[in-house]
Design an enzyme around this catalytic site. Structure first.
Site, PDB file in Angstrom:
ATOM      1  N   GLU A 112       0.820  -1.207   0.000  1.00 57.65           N
ATOM      2  CA  GLU A 112       0.000   0.000   0.000  1.00 57.65           C
ATOM      3  C   GLU A 112       0.865   1.273   0.000  1.00 57.65           C
ATOM      4  OE1 GLU A 112      -4.274   0.884   0.338  1.00 57.65           O
ATOM      5  OE2 GLU A 112      -2.862  -0.321  -0.769  1.00 57.65           O
ATOM      6  N   ASP A 113       1.939   1.250   0.756  1.00 60.24           N
ATOM      7  CA  ASP A 113       2.686   2.493   0.986  1.00 60.24           C
ATOM      8  C   ASP A 113       4.029   2.602   0.266  1.00 60.24           C
ATOM      9  OD1 ASP A 113       0.616   3.126   2.627  1.00 60.24           O
ATOM     10  OD2 ASP A 113       1.657   2.684   4.503  1.00 60.24           O
TER      11      ASP A 113
END
Ligand code: MN
Length: 718
Positions: free
Chosen positions: A76-77
């Protein structure tokens, strides 16, 4: 800050060296991809995955779970992909991290929505592997521990979400320690004043309470030692949120909460019966409060929690809650599914994911055997392992659940019938999908409609919900009925017109109702639609007016004709090439009513012999050619044939006499005569016994000569 060595130190107690190496590798990987990222607290981002991994290590989870904790935010990051993780750490870890990523992309709607069972079910369903959920819970615990760095409104939002979704999930999985921590952490943000007040009160009485706790513990120890029962006694203040909930639910204030402390007797023995023995000793020691004993050993909670609970009147006349359980039960009570996971761990090879599923299934079967009514827990676990439902979002963020295999059609009908009927397509996560697309967990679905659009039969193949299917069927039936009404009326109009009749006048006069029972219908619409659907022929309906009960001819006349026919022995008709007709059942068609001189044909009917029609009869023209046979007249002098004639004339005195005398002058028998006068016009009906067409024509001509006669005709019913 937690270091990797702290994690390795704890993990090495129960994990093999190759697992520790992988954890080390995951740490380095996570550190490198999260490099430069900072948390709201100002700490390096890496602290978060480290803490999550630490929580999982404390729960003694397997290596894949701990590694997933370290990597849970990488996709996600950072720029990392699932494929990359699979290459580096294998399928199992990639599966868990992928699942975690999907789960993190869900955003939750209103509080009401979040509190609904659907949300929890959705998360369970998306956690195809229970370990995904455990990492998620650990993630949430650390986020809650560091919630103070968020702005105030965000804090409250996240805390609410935690209490609405994650704490109940932890409870569902039996992970009590997680549930309590999540609840207390949320509590301080949701109701900060109540939290402060309550924790201050508890702290204030801290010292006294410790003394008290020690005293009760000592009494219990002393008593149990007499029976050489080995155990551990714990006395702990209940967690704040449970006290707060109790005060609110029972409308009592702090001083009225007696059992702030829960005592636990944790037996070294694994024997259930030891728990009951301890219970009887406790009850011998202190008087039990009636109605407060709960046997969660015989009747475990839905999350498999087992224990004996009792409340007694303690040494100072106060209420004391005591829980009695074995070590194993205690482990479950604290760690729930996570503990269960670990029991089997030595045997499980997580690299084989299929075997893994079988393994889990077996575990569930085992639990099922042990637990008498663990329905809820099992249903949800089953859902987690073999999801049979999908949970999707509306554009407003509401969750809807559908059976697996549901399509946008099911979704559309779940909103409103009109939305379903006018649905032309759907957007899933903003991209257009076909109507047969199978919805997946967590997707946001938006239906595209178009006014005037309507369902098709094909939709039935793609719909799975009973609602959608019945609505589509309804629509199709209605539409067919509508179409059949239009078509049916058209067919009837044409068929009646062919006979120079008007369908609409039969409807208006109500005469049409005469055929209802014959056609097994109750209403005009039904009749018309049956014709439109091709179940009843329009001709059959017209025929029943022509041949059955002619509307324009009074009933007695028809009866007369029938009687006359029956009386006549010889019909005066022969089949071509067959003069002896004695054995052949013969009838004259009532529609055209042939008399000698008319050109005739025979129709071989089913069951009524040969029906003789005139060649110009419209009916015989439409009949099956194969069944038509040649017939000819074979008339004898004495043969007569009833003919219905209709005369319209002025209404003057003696009409009947005058006409009768003309007929009689031809030596023709009158078998029926009737006169009806309407508006100065007389309608006369005669049935006369005619020998030949020639004779009939003569008599008709003679009657026509009478000055008061306006018209005369041989009546036939076509
Ligand atoms: Mn996280």
């Amino acid at each position: 800050m937690l270091r990797i060595n702290d994690i390795i130190d704890k993990a090495q107690i129960y994990l093999p060296p190759e697992d520790l190496e992988m954890i080390q590798k995951a740490y380095i990987y996570s550190a490198s991809v999260h490099q430069g990222q900072v948390r709201l607290s100002g700490e390096p981002y890496l602290t978060h995955p480290m803490e999550v991994a630490g929580i999982l290590t404390n729960m003694k989870m397997d290596a894949a779970t701990i590694i997933s904790g370290l990597l849970h935010d990488t996709i996600e990051d950072t720029l990392t992909t699932v494929e990359h993780i699979e290459n580096e750490f294998g399928k199992d870890v990639a599966f868990l991290v992928g699942g975690l990523t999907k789960l993190s992309r869900i955003s939750f709607g209103s509080q009401e929505e979040r509190q609904s069972e659907n949300f929890r079910k959705m998360i369970l369903a998306m956690s195809a592997d229970i370990r995904i959920l455990l990492v998620r819970l650990a993630d949430r615990i650390h986020n809650m521990r560091t919630l103070q760095y968020h702005p105030k409104d965000k804090r409250i939002y996240i805390a609410r979400e935690t209490i609405d979704i994650y704490a109940p999930l932890a409870n569902r999985l039996g992970i009590n320690s997680m549930r309590m921590e999540l609840e207390d952490l949320s509590f301080q943000y949701i109701a900060p004043e109540a939290y402060q007040e309550l924790s201050a009160k508890i702290a204030k009485s801290d010292e006294a309470r410790n003394r008290y706790t020690e005293e009760v513990k000592r009494i219990i120890y002393t008593e149990l030692e007499k029976y050489s029962i080995k155990c551990k006694v714990e006395g702990r203040a209940k967690h704040l949120y449970s006290i707060y909930k109790k005060m609110r639910e029972q409308h009592i204030n702090f001083d009225e909460v007696y059992d702030l402390i829960a005592f636990r007797v944790i037996l070294d023995s694994d024997q259930e019966k030891s728990c009951y023995e301890v219970l009887s000793m406790v009850h011998a020691l202190w008087k039990p409060v009636p109605g407060r004993f709960k046997d969660y050993i015989a009747m475990p909670k839905a999350n498999y929690y087992q224990s004996l609970h009792t409340t007694v009147i303690g040494p100072y006349g106060e209420r004391v809650e005591i829980q009695i359980r074995t070590k194993k039960m205690h482990e479950w009570a604290e760690k729930g599914i996570a503990a269960h996971w670990r029991y089997k761990e030595g045997l499980v090879d997580y690299k084989n994911s299929e075997e893994n599923q079988i393994k889990k299934l077996r575990e569930i079967m085992e639990i099922q055997n042990e637990v008498k009514d663990p329905k809820e827990f099992m249903t949800n676990l089953k859902l987690a392992l073999f999801p049979e439902e999908v949970y999707v979002f509306t554009p407003d963020g509401d969750v809807k659940s559908f059976p697996k295999g549901a399509t946008p059609i099911d979704f559309a009908y779940s909103i409103h019938t009109d939305v379903g009927n006018q649905c032309i397509g759907a957007k899933v996560n903003k991209s257009i999908v076909p109507l047969k697309y199978k919805l997946q967990n967590g997707e946001t679905v938006e239906i595209i409609t178009q006014a005037g659009h309507h369902p098709s039969k094909d939709w039935l193949k793609n719909a799975v919900t009973t609602r959608a299917i019945s609505k589509i069927r309804n629509w199709i039936n209605l539409e067919e009925k509508k179409n059949s009404l239009v078509l049916g009326r058209d067919l009837l109009d044409k068929e009646f017109k062919r006979q120079n009749l008007k369908f609409s006048s039969y409807v208006k006069s109500g005469e049409i109702q005469k055929v209802f029972s014959d056609c097994s219908v109750n209403t005009l619409d039904e009749l018309i639609s049956q014709v439109g659907l091709g179940r009843i022929s329009a001709r059959r309906i017209v025929n029943s007016f022509l041949a059955g009960e002619p509307v324009s001819i009074p009933e007695p006349i028809i009866d007369k004709i029938k009687k006359r026919r029956a009386a006549s022995q010889s019909m005066g008709v022969s089949l071509v090439g067959l003069d002896d007709m004695d054995d052949v059942l013969l009838n004259f068609a009532r529609c055209c009513n042939p008399i000698p001189g008319d050109e005739i044909s025979g129709y071989i009917s089913r069951g009524r012999g040969i029906i003789v029609h005139t060649n110009n009869c419209p009916y015989i023209k439409k009949m099956d050619k194969e069944r038509i046979v040649g017939v000819h007249w074979n008339v004898r002098e004495e043969n007569t044939y009833p003919v219905h004639i209709k005369i319209i004339c002025d209404d003057i005195k003696g009409v009947l006499t005058e006409v009768s005398s003309v007929i009689s002058s031809f030596d023709i028998n009158i078998s029926y005569a009737q006169i009806e006068t309407i508006d100065m016009v007389a309608n006369c009906n005669f049935i006369i016994d005619i020998n030949t067409l020639n004779q009939l024509n003569q008599v008709l001509a003679a009657i026509r000569q009478l000055k008061f006669v306006k018209s005369i005709e041989r009546l036939r019913h076509f």
